[in-house]
Scaffold this motif. Structure first.
Motif, PDB file in Angstrom:
ATOM      1  N   GLU A 382       0.996  -1.298  -0.117  1.00  0.00           N
ATOM      2  CA  GLU A 382       0.029   0.057   0.112  1.00  0.00           C
ATOM      3  C   GLU A 382       0.558   1.119   0.110  1.00  0.00           C
ATOM      4  O   GLU A 382       0.312   1.845  -0.491  1.00  0.00           O
ATOM      5  CB  GLU A 382      -0.878   0.310   1.024  1.00  0.00           C
ATOM      6  N   ARG A 383       1.722   1.658   0.928  1.00  0.00           N
ATOM      7  CA  ARG A 383       2.537   2.545   1.226  1.00  0.00           C
ATOM      8  C   ARG A 383       3.342   2.565  -0.614  1.00  0.00           C
ATOM      9  O   ARG A 383       3.618   3.932  -0.812  1.00  0.00           O
ATOM     10  CB  ARG A 383       3.798   2.516   1.960  1.00  0.00           C
ATOM     11  N   GLN A 385       2.826   2.138  -3.292  1.00  0.00           N
ATOM     12  CA  GLN A 385       1.454   2.067  -4.205  1.00  0.00           C
ATOM     13  C   GLN A 385       1.413   3.753  -4.163  1.00  0.00           C
ATOM     14  O   GLN A 385       1.272   4.350  -5.044  1.00  0.00           O
ATOM     15  CB  GLN A 385       0.137   2.297  -4.335  1.00  0.00           C
ATOM     16  N   ASP A 386       1.385   4.460  -2.739  1.00  0.00           N
ATOM     17  CA  ASP A 386       1.542   5.612  -2.426  1.00  0.00           C
ATOM     18  C   ASP A 386       2.111   6.519  -2.915  1.00  0.00           C
ATOM     19  O   ASP A 386       2.112   7.232  -4.186  1.00  0.00           O
ATOM     20  CB  ASP A 386       1.005   5.941  -1.330  1.00  0.00           C
ATOM     21  N   THR A 414      -3.929  -6.607  -8.788  1.00  0.00           N
ATOM     22  CA  THR A 414      -3.932  -7.022  -7.987  1.00  0.00           C
ATOM     23  C   THR A 414      -2.051  -6.689  -7.442  1.00  0.00           C
ATOM     24  O   THR A 414      -1.180  -7.290  -7.873  1.00  0.00           O
ATOM     25  CB  THR A 414      -4.232  -8.550  -7.495  1.00  0.00           C
ATOM     26  N   TRP A 415      -2.094  -5.506  -5.711  1.00  0.00           N
ATOM     27  CA  TRP A 415      -0.926  -5.138  -5.466  1.00  0.00           C
ATOM     28  C   TRP A 415      -0.409  -5.765  -4.041  1.00  0.00           C
ATOM     29  O   TRP A 415      -0.713  -5.544  -3.521  1.00  0.00           O
ATOM     30  CB  TRP A 415      -0.783  -3.844  -5.585  1.00  0.00           C
ATOM     31  N   GLU A 417       1.652  -8.662  -2.029  1.00  0.00           N
ATOM     32  CA  GLU A 417       3.347  -8.658  -1.694  1.00  0.00           C
ATOM     33  C   GLU A 417       4.721  -8.978  -2.444  1.00  0.00           C
ATOM     34  O   GLU A 417       5.345  -8.796  -2.574  1.00  0.00           O
ATOM     35  CB  GLU A 417       3.709  -8.877  -0.776  1.00  0.00           C
TER      36      GLU A 417
END
Length: 593
Positions: A382-383, A385-386, A414-415, A417
């Protein structure tokens, strides 16, 4: 007006008493009435004549004024007014940042025929076929002897061709004035300019419209009559563009690549000083687009903007920068690089064995996939992608080309791990070389976001902060070490303190999977490293360096030497004088340009 009675009763009675004839009174009154009517009609006629005289005097005055204006003006061929909307042919010039012409207009003519006015259609058809080899004489004869009254023959002809047609001497062959778009530098900056063609056409004029590149993206501005003679000024430097294209073409041949792209950008404001894509074309004779097959096989395809590729290890610097920015590691933190790294059924390897551990700095310098993947595991999907989104790697670039909006990076559905781990070293996500240049500029210029542009920036542009100045400086130092002792040593250009990163990615097959012997090789960097002025990205499609006993495909042997030569040629043209590298030796100082 009060009318007098013809037989007033009082006078009639008085005349009878006096023995006079009452009819005389009536005749006298009737004569007086007729006289008054004649006077009124005469006055009315005189008024009409006066008005008519004034009208004629004004008309003669206006005709005289018009004749004076025509006598004082330049002679011009009278043209019939069309019932439709007026066709505007004027189009603004395009220049580079120094005012040198990239695109302008040239007066020429079209050729058409009016068969009813032709004297000898058959002879004229054969004469035209001799002048224009692409025309078929038999087809022209059928057209000229048919029922059509108007036939377009050529929408654009040269002065020499016009004279040859004129010498035919047939009154049914006529010329119409035209303005054509001229690109005096031929192939130079072809993908940026794109090209222009005719829109609405009439016998006496034709509308010029952009069909690709900046000609299409800025069509409304270029066609605006209100601009007058103000050209569209681009950020390109024509001399630098020529040097980049020449070096890139030579490097593409030397490295046996099927295609190549290069971008030279101002690291502070995103101005593109040179952008090249090979193979290219001449916008004066723009080829037709492919109707089937891979669009990338066409010379019209802009690899720098439209080409989205896995860019390999050039992405590793993003993982290191984010980890340092978020205080997960420091440059001297040791990272486990024992391999292979196993995640489920996936195994991550390094090209070379780097030992059990490397510092974060050496993970970048030695280009360790395993080390970078472990850093990505600390960051999390998540971080990650940001952060990549803030660097502009998730959306099309905003550069002023009509092709740019369609060049959207390819992301995993889907992103997970494992995706975060592979994307950290440039696999599993595709972006264009222009995306990469923009992200490197934002990361290495002090951490300020830039947006790529082909237009000259009149005022300083400073974007939002994407990383701190400290992180940006450390990344420049990392990349400088890559050039000094890592995978990009051939990028060293004495005096210009080049910093950069190599990236070699296996080329995907159309049907899935990857080729074993085809790669996309990329070098991305900045110079000078201690005060970044320019970002350079060079990408080669399927390069093979064959000077040794075995073919070499990695970017360090293919893209890097080409990038070094680009810097060697372009830096002096950009006004950068060679400087002395900072040294720990006493008595040696840093001389900056």
């Amino acid at each position: 007006m009060t009318r007098t009675p013809l037989r007033p009763l009082a006078r009639i009675l008085a005349a009878r008493r006096a023995g006079e004839n009452p009819d005389a009174i009536e005749r006298a009154n009737l004569a007086a009435r007729h006289e008054a009517d004649r006077d009124e009609q005469r006055q009315r006629a005189e008024g009409r004549l006066l008005v008519l005289g004034i009208v004629f005097l004004c008309a003669f005055f206006m005709v005289g004024m018009k004749m004076s204006v025509l006598a004082a003006s330049d002679p011009a061929e009278p043209r019939a007014l069309a019932s439709g909307a007026q066709i505007v042919a004027a189009r603004a010039d395009i220049t580079d940042r120094n005012g040198r012409i990239l695109a302008t207009n040239l007066t020429t003519h079209s050729l058409y025929a009016q068969p009813p006015q032709m004297i000898d259609p058959e002879r004229s058809a054969h004469e035209l076929a001799a002048i224009f080899p692409d025309l078929d004489a038999d087809k022209l004869v059928k057209l000229f002897t048919g029922k059509r009254k108007f036939i377009w023959i050529k929408r654009r002809i040269s002065p020499e061709q016009q004279q040859a047609v004129f010498d035919i001497g047939d009154p049914g062959l006529l010329f119409g004035p035209r303005e054509m778009r001229l690109y005096p530098n031929g192939h130079l900056a072809a993908h940026i300019l794109g090209g222009a063609g005719f829109g609405r056409e009439g016998v006496t004029s034709a509308e010029l419209i952009g069909v690709a590149g900046i000609e299409r993206a800025m069509d409304e501005t270029l066609s605006d009559p209100g601009r007058g003679d103000v050209p569209l000024r681009l950020s390109l430097d024509l001399t630098v563009q020529a040097a980049v294209e020449r070096v890139l073409a030579g490097g593409m041949r030397l490295m046996n690549a099927k295609g190549a792209a290069a971008i030279l950008m101002d690291a502070q404001n995103g101005e593109i000083l040179a952008m090249a894509s090979l193979p290219d074309f001449d916008p004066n004779d723009r080829p037709r687009p492919l109707v089937k097959g891979d669009p990338a096989e066409s010379p019209l395809f802009n690899r720098a903007v439209q080409g989205v590729y896995e860019l390999g290890s050039t992405f590793k610097v993003f993982a290191a920068a984010q980890a340092i920015e978020e205080r997960l590691v420091s440059r001297s933190t040791w990272i486990d690089t024992k391999g292979p790294l196993t995640w489920g059924r996936h195994r991550i390897h390094d090209l070379y064995d780097h030992g059990p551990a490397l510092t974060v700095e050496d993970v970048i310098v030695e280009s360790s996939n395993i080390g970078t993947a472990r850093i990505a595991m600390m960051i999390g999907p998540e971080r990650q992608q940001d952060f990549l989104g803030r660097l502009g790697l998730f959306s099309p670039t905003q550069v002023e080309l009509i092709e740019a909006p369609g060049a959207k990076p390819l992301l995993p559905k889907t992103w997970s791990e494992i995706h975060a781990m592979t994307i950290s070293y440039g696999h599993g996500m595709s972006a264009s070389p222009l995306h990469l240049a923009t992200a490197y500029a934002s990361l290495l210029n002090g951490g300020h976001e830039v947006k790529p542009t082909l237009l000259i920036q009149e005022a300083p542009v400073r974007g939002r902060q994407v990383v701190s100045e400290n992180t940006s400086q450390q990344m420049r130092e990392f990349l400088r070490q890559v050039v000094q002792r890592g995978t990009a040593t051939l990028a060293e250009v004495p005096g210009y303190r080049v910093a950069g990163k190599t990236g070699t990615a296996d080329k995907p097959k159309p049907q899935g999977g990857y080729y074993e012997d085809k790669v996309i090789a990329t070098f991305a960097g900045v110079f000078p490293a201690d005060d970044p002025r320019y970002v350079l990205v060079v990408t080669l499609d399927e390069p093979v360096e064959t000077s040794g006993s075995e073919p070499r495909r990695t970017a360090g042997w293919t893209a890097v030497p080409v990038a070094a030569e680009v810097i060697r040629r372009a830096a002096p043209l950009l006004g950068l004088a060679p400087g002395v590298e900072p040294s720990a030796v006493e008595g040696v100082t840093l001389a900056r340009n």
